[in-house]
Design an enzyme around this catalytic site. Sequence first.
Site, short mmCIF file in Angstrom:
data_model
loop_
_atom_site.label_atom_id
_atom_site.label_comp_id
_atom_site.label_asym_id
_atom_site.label_seq_id
_atom_site.Cartn_x
_atom_site.Cartn_y
_atom_site.Cartn_z
N GLY A 1 0.81 -1.19 0.01
CA GLY A 1 0.07 0.04 -0.02
C GLY A 1 0.90 1.05 -0.06
O GLY A 1 0.63 2.25 0.66
N TYR B 1 -11.89 -4.34 12.56
CA TYR B 1 -10.66 -3.53 12.32
C TYR B 1 -9.79 -3.34 13.65
O TYR B 1 -8.81 -3.64 13.66
CB TYR B 1 -11.18 -2.11 11.85
CG TYR B 1 -10.01 -1.19 11.72
CD1 TYR B 1 -9.27 -1.14 10.55
CD2 TYR B 1 -9.53 -0.28 12.58
CE1 TYR B 1 -8.38 -0.40 10.13
CE2 TYR B 1 -8.61 0.62 12.20
CZ TYR B 1 -7.81 0.61 11.01
OH TYR B 1 -6.94 1.28 10.91
N ALA C 1 -10.02 -5.75 16.31
CA ALA C 1 -9.36 -6.94 16.21
C ALA C 1 -8.41 -7.46 15.24
O ALA C 1 -7.30 -7.71 15.66
CB ALA C 1 -10.48 -7.90 16.12
P1 NAP Z 1 -5.24 4.53 2.17
O1 NAP Z 1 -4.98 6.20 2.20
O2 NAP Z 1 -6.47 4.35 2.24
O3 NAP Z 1 -4.49 3.93 1.34
C1 NAP Z 1 -4.32 2.50 1.34
C2 NAP Z 1 -3.15 1.99 0.52
O4 NAP Z 1 -3.34 0.46 0.61
C3 NAP Z 1 -3.37 2.36 -1.04
O5 NAP Z 1 -1.73 2.27 -1.52
C4 NAP Z 1 -4.11 0.90 -1.58
O6 NAP Z 1 -3.78 0.56 -2.97
C5 NAP Z 1 -3.43 -0.02 -0.72
N1 NAP Z 1 -4.13 -1.57 -0.57
C6 NAP Z 1 -5.54 -1.47 0.01
N2 NAP Z 1 -6.03 -2.71 0.02
C7 NAP Z 1 -4.54 -3.45 -0.63
C8 NAP Z 1 -4.73 -4.83 -1.00
N3 NAP Z 1 -5.51 -5.80 -0.56
N4 NAP Z 1 -3.53 -5.14 -1.58
C9 NAP Z 1 -2.52 -4.02 -1.68
N5 NAP Z 1 -2.47 -2.90 -1.44
C10 NAP Z 1 -3.76 -2.56 -0.75
O7 NAP Z 1 -4.75 4.12 3.59
P2 NAP Z 1 -3.92 4.96 4.78
O8 NAP Z 1 -4.79 5.72 5.53
O9 NAP Z 1 -2.68 5.56 4.27
O10 NAP Z 1 -3.70 3.78 5.79
C11 NAP Z 1 -2.56 2.88 5.77
C12 NAP Z 1 -2.48 2.09 6.95
O11 NAP Z 1 -2.57 2.81 8.16
C13 NAP Z 1 -3.46 0.92 6.93
O12 NAP Z 1 -3.00 -0.12 7.59
C14 NAP Z 1 -4.62 1.62 8.07
O13 NAP Z 1 -5.19 0.50 8.69
C15 NAP Z 1 -3.48 2.48 9.00
N6 NAP Z 1 -4.12 3.44 9.77
C16 NAP Z 1 -4.78 4.29 9.16
C17 NAP Z 1 -5.26 5.53 9.75
C18 NAP Z 1 -5.96 6.58 9.06
O14 NAP Z 1 -6.85 7.49 10.06
N7 NAP Z 1 -5.77 6.92 7.92
C19 NAP Z 1 -5.23 5.46 11.24
C20 NAP Z 1 -4.76 4.42 11.86
C21 NAP Z 1 -4.09 3.57 11.12
P3 NAP Z 1 -4.72 1.32 -4.31
O15 NAP Z 1 -4.30 2.84 -4.23
O16 NAP Z 1 -4.25 0.63 -5.45
O17 NAP Z 1 -6.18 1.12 -3.63
#
Ligand code: NAP
Length: 252
Positions: free
Chosen positions: A12, A157, A159
């Site tokens: 990601g 989520y 969990a």
């Molecule tokens: P995001 O902006 O939604 O970006 C998600 C990324 O993951 C994108 O590059 C997407 O690729 C990729 N992705 C999703 N499903 C995938 C799969 N099955 N296989 C390969 N790639 C996949 O997410 P983010 O907010 O940066 O979050 C990143 C991490 O931080 C996650 O684990 C999330 O749970 C954690 N997190 C986020 C927050 C928040 O508030 N944003 C808070 C706490 C934790 P595509 O572009 O091709 O879809």
Amino acid sequence: MNFQGKRVLITGGSRGIGKACAQAFAERGAKVAINYLHNAEAAKETQATLKGGPHILVQADVSNPALIEGMIVETVKGLGGLDIVVNNAGISQVHPIDKVSYEEWQDTWQLILSVNLVAPANVIYWASQFMRANGGGRIVNVSSRGAFRGEPEMPAYGASKAGLNAMTQSLAQKLATENIYLGVVAPGFVETDMAASKLSGPQGDFIRNQSPLGRVAQPEEVAYAVIFLAAEESRFSTGTIIDVNGASYLRG
Ligand code: NAP
């Protein structure tokens, strides 16, 4: 922190926190493999922003166990090795226990656990085979504040992230003697696409005011904790979970 010549795979890595990680590693001399799911345009755009290189794109759905070995092989081929993995790809989905059908409940648990927990387990399985045979490596997993604070509207989520924390700590113990070190970064809300609708909705100010700083994190602030754990000098921090939540939730 210097990552000159290090080879890094970020799942990601095309958007949000993963993109900020890719930029942070590249700025410090690393070569980066950006994994993504569907959005090739965003992945290419991110690749074009990275300093140094060469950097590569590796498309794969990390929730498909059959694709993981291939993703690691492609990365090793493309970068000439693999020193660091960031398991960042993750998804969230609201599924309140008192509102969804049993079918939706089942489907959501299956989906969330497969992307947020089983996928990192499978990536670590194959990455650690390579690292073990090549002198070691670093693995950083991106978890969430929700693992500790609770996620009443999306329990799968919460969990999945609690499981990710526990798995990381177990494997930190198991793999330390192989010179493979693992850590977790657990952010609160971060300004990315994942959180965009909540942050721009009626709950936005409430969420920002959970922190005494009156805001949520920028992706770069999360990336800084990731690169800290991935650094050579942080070896003894293996098994650590770093909170990046602006003091919005203080665990004991
Ligand atoms: P995001 O902006 O939604 O970006 C998600 C990324 O993951 C994108 O590059 C997407 O690729 C990729 N992705 C999703 N499903 C995938 C799969 N099955 N296989 C390969 N790639 C996949 O997410 P983010 O907010 O940066 O979050 C990143 C991490 O931080 C996650 O684990 C999330 O749970 C954690 N997190 C986020 C927050 C928040 O508030 N944003 C808070 C706490 C934790 P595509 O572009 O091709 O879809």
